[in-house]
Each structure stands twice: as C-alpha cells, then as structure tokens.
Design an enzyme around this catalytic site. Structure first.
Site, PDB file in Angstrom:
ATOM      1  N   CYS A 175       0.835  -1.202   0.000  1.00 39.28           N
ATOM      2  CA  CYS A 175       0.000   0.000   0.000  1.00 39.28           C
ATOM      3  C   CYS A 175       0.872   1.256   0.000  1.00 39.28           C
ATOM      4  CB  CYS A 175      -0.915   0.006   1.218  1.00 39.28           C
ATOM      5  SG  CYS A 175      -2.012   1.459   1.290  1.00 39.28           S
ATOM      6  N   CYS A 219      -5.322   0.892  -1.658  1.00 36.94           N
ATOM      7  CA  CYS A 219      -4.564  -0.275  -2.136  1.00 36.94           C
ATOM      8  C   CYS A 219      -5.439  -1.465  -2.491  1.00 36.94           C
ATOM      9  CB  CYS A 219      -3.510  -0.693  -1.115  1.00 36.94           C
ATOM     10  SG  CYS A 219      -4.169  -1.454   0.399  1.00 36.94           S
TER      11      CYS A 219
END
Length: 341
Positions: free
Chosen positions: A39, A69
C-alpha cells in the site's frame, strides 16, 4: 503466512514489499482500516498496527478495506492468474491476450502486468513454453519431427523452427536423436564444497552438479559428442566456481536448459531472488502462478540442471529450516552462509 512473524510482516510493510501481498494483512487500530504490504499510503506508527493472515480475518475483527490499495483484490488477482494458467494448459489452440483477459474478467494491459508479476513470464511466453514442452515430449515418441510439431499445437513447422534452438538448446532433429550432432564440453572442477561437474554446449551451461562426472551426460544425451575441456569452457567453469566460492558475482552466465512451462516459471522466480535472501516453497509457488503447487516447486527445484547458477539453494521451509537440497543440506547451508556474508 500461516504463522505470522510480526517482525517480518512489519518489515514487509515498511519496505512496501509486493511479494507479501496476499500473504499478510496489516490493520491500523486508530483508523479501523486494513491494507496489503505494498500500500502506498503513509505508514502509521508500529504500535498502531496488528497483523492478520488474510483480509477475511481482518474483516472478522471489525476492520474495513483500504480504498487506496484495495487489499481484497489480491486474492481475486491470484485466482485469475490460476484460471488463466489452467486455460492455457487446456487450450488446443493459442489464446490471445485480449481473449484470455476477457475470460478472467480483466483489461488486457492490466492482466498482462498482473500475469507477469505472478509468474515471471508474460502470457504469450507461458504459452510458448507449453508448446515447446509438448514438442519436446512429442519428439521423443513421434516417428517424424513434422508430426511432433503439429501435435504440439504449432500452426506450421516454420513457427516451431523459429524458436526451437532457443527453447530446446539444440535443433529438433538433434533433440529427437538424443543430442546427435551437438557437442557438449565438460570438466570437473575442485571447489571448497566438493567436486563439481560443469558442462556446456555452444549456447551455454547445460549441467552443473556436485559429485557427478561425464557419465551422467552420456545418460542424458546418449548420442551427443561429449568432449572434455576446451579453452572456452575453462573461462566459463572459472566463473561457475566463483559462484560457489562467492555467490552473486556472476549473474549473467549463459544457460542452455529447458523444462516444462511451470519449471521454467519456478526457475525464473529463483533467479529473481536477491543474493543473501531466501524464499519459502509457498512463496515460489505463488510467484510461479500456482500458489497451491508447493510440492511441485520442490520437484522443479530437484529438476534444476544447473546448481548454484539457478539458485534453488535459496528456497527454504516456511519455518526457516534449511529444507531439502539435491546435493545435501550441508552444502545448502554453506551456500546460504556465504551469501549472507
């Protein structure tokens, strides 16, 4: 990661290590959001992060998915790659990228990147590997080379001959005749880990193995011309010995090896492991596009014809133990120690 190592998981998040996506989930107690390791969002403080084995466990604990993400998509991506591999394996005719991506529900360009990241090769390269494997199998049983080529799925002999030397390491007729017309040069070099057989064709290394001699080559290629020594081989052998004594120095050694599409995907994943690092059999299976084929990864490692050069010694068990090695755990441990120095 069935048993989560918090230190390793946190390190994966700090470095945004994409290899751990789908293997561990990080949840932030202050925001109630869970993310995958890669992420791009700013990292919270360590004391605010807890780890879960998967997104389902994080949701059960009351966390919600990160909208940046999209951690829930990781599992879907892996399923899609596995479905695509199955489609390619089962197809009698070639499947284009657009059609393959549509079958698994992705945009072509996005799926192309996704497939390559998961398997180490593009869908087209994977399909070519399947054809080459089938051709190699057929060449051993068909009465004619042409029949084997068509049985493997090539539209015409010319399409096979364009890539056959690169895939098989020798011409199709030579392959069928057990290496007839091919010269393999060999030597046995002394290393600190024992005697090492080093053999190569004009293209590159075809066999690197401890505790073997020329007789093993005669069994693999009974009709090849097997010659001891040679100036060109001496230079190549010195570089291979250098890899044993100080791994990671020569990463560009030429190879003349071939295997099944899955084996080649595993070998590509092995070569991608940085010096001094290891991967578990499960990680390599995932990288090869078959996350459940953990045992098959072990078999592919055992089929590796060029020890050290394709670093199957960098694969260890999930619990951190050294695990098996064709040339003994002592040698494997020694190679890993040298890489870490």
């Amino acid at each position: 990661m069935t048993q989560i190592d918090d230190a390793r998981a946190w390190a994966a998040f700090v470095s945004r290590d994409r290899r751990y996506d789908g293997r561990v989930i990080g949840a932030v107690t202050t925001t109630g959001i869970y993310c995958k390791p890669s992420c791009p969002a700013r990292r919270p403080k360590r004391e605010h992060v807890v780890f879960y084995p998967d997104a389902e466990a994080a949701r059960a604990a009351g966390y919600r998915a990160c909208l940046r993400c999209l951690p829930d998509a990781v599992g879907r991506d892996r399923v899609a790659v596995a479905e695509a591999v199955a489609l390619l394996e089962a197809a009698e005719n070639s499947i284009g990228l657009d059609a393959l991506a549509a079958r698994v529900g992705y945009a072509p360009h996005h799926f192309h990147r996704l497939f390559k990241r998961a398997t180490g090769v593009t869908p087209a390269a994977y399909a070519r590997g399947l054809k080459a494997r089938r051709a190699a199998d057929a060449l051993g049983g068909e009465e004619t080379v042409t029949a084997a080529i068509y049985d493997a799925g090539y539209s015409a002999p010319s399409r096979f001959y364009e890539t056959a030397p690169a895939r098989l390491g020798m011409t199709p007729s030579a392959w069928k005749r057990g290496g007839a017309g091919v010269t393999i040069r060999w030597t046995v070099a002394d290393t600190s880990l024992g005697a090492l057989l080093i053999a190569a064709t004009d293209k590159g290394l075809c066999r690197v193995a401890f505790d073997e001699d020329w007789a093993s080559l005669s069994m693999r290629f009974p009709n090849a011309e097997i010659v001891q020594g040679g100036a060109a081989l001496a230079d190549l052998a010195a570089r291979v010995v250098g890899e044993v004594e100080s791994p990671g120095r020569h990463t560009d050694l030429p190879l003349d090896v071939q295997g099944t599409a899955f084996q080649e995907a595993v070998w590509a994943a092995l070569k991608a492991i940085p010096k001094g690092e290891t991967r578990s059999y499960a990680q390599i299976a995932a990288a090869a596009g078959s996350p459940y084929a953990v045992r098959a990864v072990g078999t592919a490692c055992g089929s590796n014809n060029v020890a050290v050069v394709i670093p199957c010694h960098r694969v260890t068990r999930s619990d951190g133990a050294v695990g098996g090695y064709a040339y003994g755990p002592t040698r494997k441990a020694a190679l890993l120690k040298r890489e870490g120095e």
